[in-house]
Design a protein around this motif. Structure first.
Motif, PDB file in Angstrom:
ATOM      1  N   ASP B 365      78.676 -48.285  32.506  1.00 16.28           N
ATOM      2  CA  ASP B 365      78.883 -49.389  31.562  1.00 16.28           C
ATOM      3  C   ASP B 365      80.314 -49.898  31.603  1.00 16.28           C
ATOM      4  OD1 ASP B 365      76.290 -49.290  30.729  1.00 16.28           O
ATOM      5  OD2 ASP B 365      76.692 -47.775  29.196  1.00 16.28           O
ATOM      6  N   GLN B 366      81.229 -49.001  31.839  1.00 12.07           N
ATOM      7  CA  GLN B 366      82.637 -49.417  31.892  1.00 12.07           C
ATOM      8  C   GLN B 366      83.324 -48.721  33.060  1.00 12.07           C
ATOM      9  OE1 GLN B 366      84.699 -48.106  28.403  1.00 12.07           O
ATOM     10  NE2 GLN B 366      83.407 -46.302  28.153  1.00 12.07           N
ATOM     11  N   GLY B 367      84.345 -49.375  33.588  1.00 14.37           N
ATOM     12  CA  GLY B 367      85.099 -48.816  34.699  1.00 14.37           C
ATOM     13  C   GLY B 367      84.404 -49.021  36.044  1.00 14.37           C
ATOM     14  N   VAL B 368      85.066 -48.533  37.079  1.00  8.18           N
ATOM     15  CA  VAL B 368      84.545 -48.644  38.446  1.00  8.18           C
ATOM     16  C   VAL B 368      84.063 -47.280  38.891  1.00  8.18           C
ATOM     17  CG1 VAL B 368      85.245 -49.018  40.845  1.00  8.18           C
ATOM     18  CG2 VAL B 368      86.007 -50.591  39.072  1.00  8.18           C
ATOM     19  N   ALA B 369      82.901 -47.237  39.531  1.00 11.41           N
ATOM     20  CA  ALA B 369      82.368 -45.964  40.015  1.00 11.41           C
ATOM     21  C   ALA B 369      83.104 -45.557  41.285  1.00 11.41           C
ATOM     22  CB  ALA B 369      80.879 -46.085  40.285  1.00 11.41           C
ATOM     23  N   VAL B 370      83.768 -44.422  41.210  1.00 10.22           N
ATOM     24  CA  VAL B 370      84.488 -43.869  42.360  1.00 10.22           C
ATOM     25  C   VAL B 370      83.753 -42.602  42.786  1.00 10.22           C
ATOM     26  CG1 VAL B 370      86.652 -42.819  43.067  1.00 10.22           C
ATOM     27  CG2 VAL B 370      86.687 -44.818  41.601  1.00 10.22           C
ATOM     28  N   PHE B 371      83.391 -42.514  44.069  1.00 13.06           N
ATOM     29  CA  PHE B 371      82.454 -41.470  44.484  1.00 13.06           C
ATOM     30  C   PHE B 371      83.142 -40.220  45.003  1.00 13.06           C
ATOM     31  CE2 PHE B 371      79.572 -44.910  44.080  1.00 13.06           C
ATOM     32  CZ  PHE B 371      78.364 -44.301  43.767  1.00 13.06           C
ATOM     33  N   SER B 372      82.499 -39.097  44.727  1.00 10.13           N
ATOM     34  CA  SER B 372      82.921 -37.831  45.324  1.00 10.13           C
ATOM     35  C   SER B 372      82.594 -37.872  46.810  1.00 10.13           C
ATOM     36  CB  SER B 372      82.170 -36.666  44.672  1.00 10.13           C
ATOM     37  OG  SER B 372      82.208 -35.536  45.537  1.00 10.13           O
ATOM     38  N   VAL B 373      83.555 -37.493  47.622  1.00  7.78           N
ATOM     39  CA  VAL B 373      83.295 -37.362  49.053  1.00  7.78           C
ATOM     40  C   VAL B 373      83.314 -35.885  49.452  1.00  7.78           C
ATOM     41  CG1 VAL B 373      83.982 -39.669  49.766  1.00  7.78           C
ATOM     42  CG2 VAL B 373      85.731 -37.901  49.512  1.00  7.78           C
TER      43      VAL B 373
END
Lengths: 88, 560
Positions: B365-373
């Protein structure tokens, strides 16, 4: 098919691939594709669609030489004529 | 694995597996690895020597996968260093290809050999300055087969070279040693639960580390069947990739984020009849910022055909680390939602939410999704560094990602022909990230590269061109994409210190439109507002944040 019909076909194909291109601005002349904002990705997809549509083979060398609608339509006219001659 | 160099290792595998496994190009017959290496040995006998030794490099210019791989192993067999060049189609035309090939050849002082696929360059075109041109037949019939033999190349020797960037003029040459590539391929094999049972299908270009190392060399080394298709085939008909994954019963594939999004968006329904992706265990995602909408849309599109979210393998690495640095296997891609405007190096990243890709999953809903690598591969180590290069500890503390370990290569010094290692063996990646709950999360690029559809564009190069077109200094110009997570985000050129009102003339507008990376907007500012480091380097990520927050005093916006 005459040149104008082929050109319209090409424009319709581009319209279905890339909605960001201003299709009304496209002209059958030697204006480079890049001036219309047509990217290489769109051109690769266009070549694939035209291969399927006309049952012809567009080689890498063909694609590099066809840098404008004029040249692309010339290429298609030539390929279609060759295919027809071979079929006879 | 007892072999200490790449060629002996793949030869041992090929002999062991015999005719049972090999490489095929989409629509063609499989060629057993043993035979393909025999073709390489035959071709290697035609590579002219440089004095008493091998040429310093074999530049491979081919658009077809078969001649590319045959030439690659042929070069290894004679102790020369193969360097696969991007094909003309990848470069956007013959002229750009010849320019890149010429620049690459120049680094070897005219002593390199150019392995040139037949018909790739028209007769009479100006080829690079090389010692000799080695013609590469397109089809397998054009090659003889010679006896395979062991080579005595030590593990520390350079195995192959890679251009760091296909579309920039200042590409560096990464020199990957035999030890590097064997270590990386072994570690990747461990991460994916062993390579021998895999079936790999790939459309990735072989001049790129993911295509060459991750797909081709992985398959040769582990002896698993390999299906290759040309990148242009994927672009033109992405459904053929999906069909290939199904028909080939592929267990492993890889693509940048763009590839997954593109396949989901463009593949027509008629191409999906009878598709079964349930055998796919690893769909590696790398090379670009990972976007929530791309992975979710691929999952939603192909989930009904058997694709599972836990098949995604978000990964991180680069040519300088041979390929892989980290991988996240065995679970659906996991993300942390963060507020990009509120992050700073050395400080804890505020994590607003966490989630994963899967059935019915929604973007945060808020912020940018940053993925685990994921975590570091075996033999590798990840650290987070401050602006001063000091290690930063603590959960979710932001800093520059650095990689060290057995897969970290170096750059080739063209004068000495030797590899220049990274100081302390530590590769500063130019990417910002943090470690959270034991996994690496990649946030932003510190370095200024704009990625569009798998192609890298060096911002500095465009700053020079924009400056030339508009008659100002490149120091006044910063070119960036406004959202690295959105491949269609606006690309802007911000020009500072512009005191007068400006309108483009027709010529300037046409020149801006003709740039290889089209600009959407030119922003003009009266004062010096581009954020910089203390040493004067432009801070791209901060500039992007300030633009998003509308915190920069822009006085005029011009559409291109």
């Amino acid at each position: 098919m005459d040149r104008q019909n082929i050109f319209q076909d090409v424009v319709e194909t581009i319209r279905s691939i890339d909605s960001q291109v201003n299709h009304e601005a496209l002209r059958l002349d030697d204006t480079p594709f890049r001036s219309y904002g047509i990217e290489s990705l769109t051109l690769i997809r266009l070549a694939a669609r035209l291969e399927d549509r006309y049952e012809i083979r567009i080689t890498d060398a063909d694609a590099f030489a066809a840098t404008s609608f004029q040249r692309l339509v010339d290429l298609l006219v030539g390929k279609l004529a060759a295919a027809q001659a071979q079929a006879r | 694995m007892s072999a200490t160099n790449l060629l002996n290792a793949v030869t041992a595998t090929a002999r062991h597996r015999g005719q049972s496994t090999g490489m095929r190009v989409l629509g063609e017959q499989e060629i057993p690895y043993e035979r393909l290496l025999g073709m390489s040995a035959w071709l290697g006998g035609r590579i002219p020597a440089d004095g008493d030794g091998p040429p310093p490099a074999v530049l491979i210019a081919a658009s077809e996968p078969l001649p590319t791989m045959v030439a690659f192993f042929a070069a290894l067999g004679v102790g020369a260093r193969p360097l696969i060049l991007p094909a003309p189609k990848a470069m956007g035309g013959l002229d750009a290809f010849l320019l890149t090939a010429t620049q690459a050849a120049r680094r070897f002082g005219g002593r390199a050999v150019l392995a040139l696929e037949q018909d790739i360059a028209p007769e009479g075109c100006r080829l690079p300055d090389v010692a000799a041109v080695l013609p590469l037949p397109v089809g397998a019939d054009g090659y003889g087969v010679a006896e395979l033999s062991e080579v005595c190349t030590p593990p520390g020797e350079v195995a192959f070279l890679q251009l760091t960037s296909a579309s920039t003029g200042d590409a560096k040459l990464v020199a990957v040693t035999h030890a590097n590539v064997l270590a990386n391929l072994t570690a990747i094999g461990q991460a994916v639960g062993g390579g021998a049972q895999a079936r790999v299908a790939s459309w990735l270009p072989l001049y790129h580390d993911m295509g060459l190392v991750g797909a081709a060399l992985f398959s040769f080394l582990h002896g698993c069947p390999l299906l290759l298709m040309k990148p242009a085939e994927f672009i033109g008909r992405p459904g053929h990739w999906i069909r290939a994954l199904s028909d080939f019963r592929a267990t492993d594939t890889a693509a940048p984020t763009f590839g997954y999004e593109y396949a989901a968006r463009v593949t027509p329904d008629r191409d999906l009849e009878g598709i079964d992706l349930s055998g796919l265990r690893h769909a590696v995602v790398g090379a670009e910022p990972i976007r929530h909408d791309a992975l979710q849309s691929f999952h939603d599109r192909f989930g009904p055909y058997g694709f599972r979210a836990d098949s995604f393998v978000p990964s991180y690495g680069m040519a300088e680390s041979t390929l892989g640095g980290t991988m996240a296997t065995g679970s659906a891609p996991r993300y942390a939602a963060i507020d990009l405007a509120g992050i700073a190096v050395g400080q804890r990243v505020p994590i607003l939410d966490e989630g994963e890709i899967g059935a019915g999953a929604r973007p945060p809903d808020q912020g940018v999704a940053v993925f685990s690598v994921g975590s570091a591969l075996a033999g590798m180590n990840v650290s987070i560094l401050s602006d001063e290069g000091e290690p930063l500890d603590g959960d979710a503390v932001l800093g520059e990602i650095a990689l060290c370990g057995s897969s970290v290569a170096g750059y080739l010094d063209p004068d000495s022909g030797q590899t220049v290692p990274f100081p302390g063996g530590r590769l500063p990646t130019g990417d910002l990230g943090f470690v959270h709950a034991g996994a690496l999360f990649v946030v932003e690029r510190k370095k200024h590269v704009i990625i569009r559809r798998g192609q890298n564009f060096l911002a500095a190069q465009f700053e020079e061109r924009v400056a030339r077109i508009l008659g100002c200094s490149p120091h006044q110009v910063i070119v960036l994409d406004t959202d690295i997570y959105d491949p269609d985000s606006v690309v802007v050129a911000l020009i500072e210190n512009v005191v007068r009102q400006v309108e483009f003339d027709a010529e300037q507008r046409a020149a801006l439109r003709a740039l290889e990376l089209p600009l959407d907007q030119v922003l003009l500012a009266r004062r010096r507002i581009i954020p910089r480091t203390t040493s004067g380097k432009k801070k791209y990520h901060l500039c992007r944040q300030l633009l998003a927050a509308q915190s920069l005093p822009v006085k005029q916006v011009l559409r291109v």
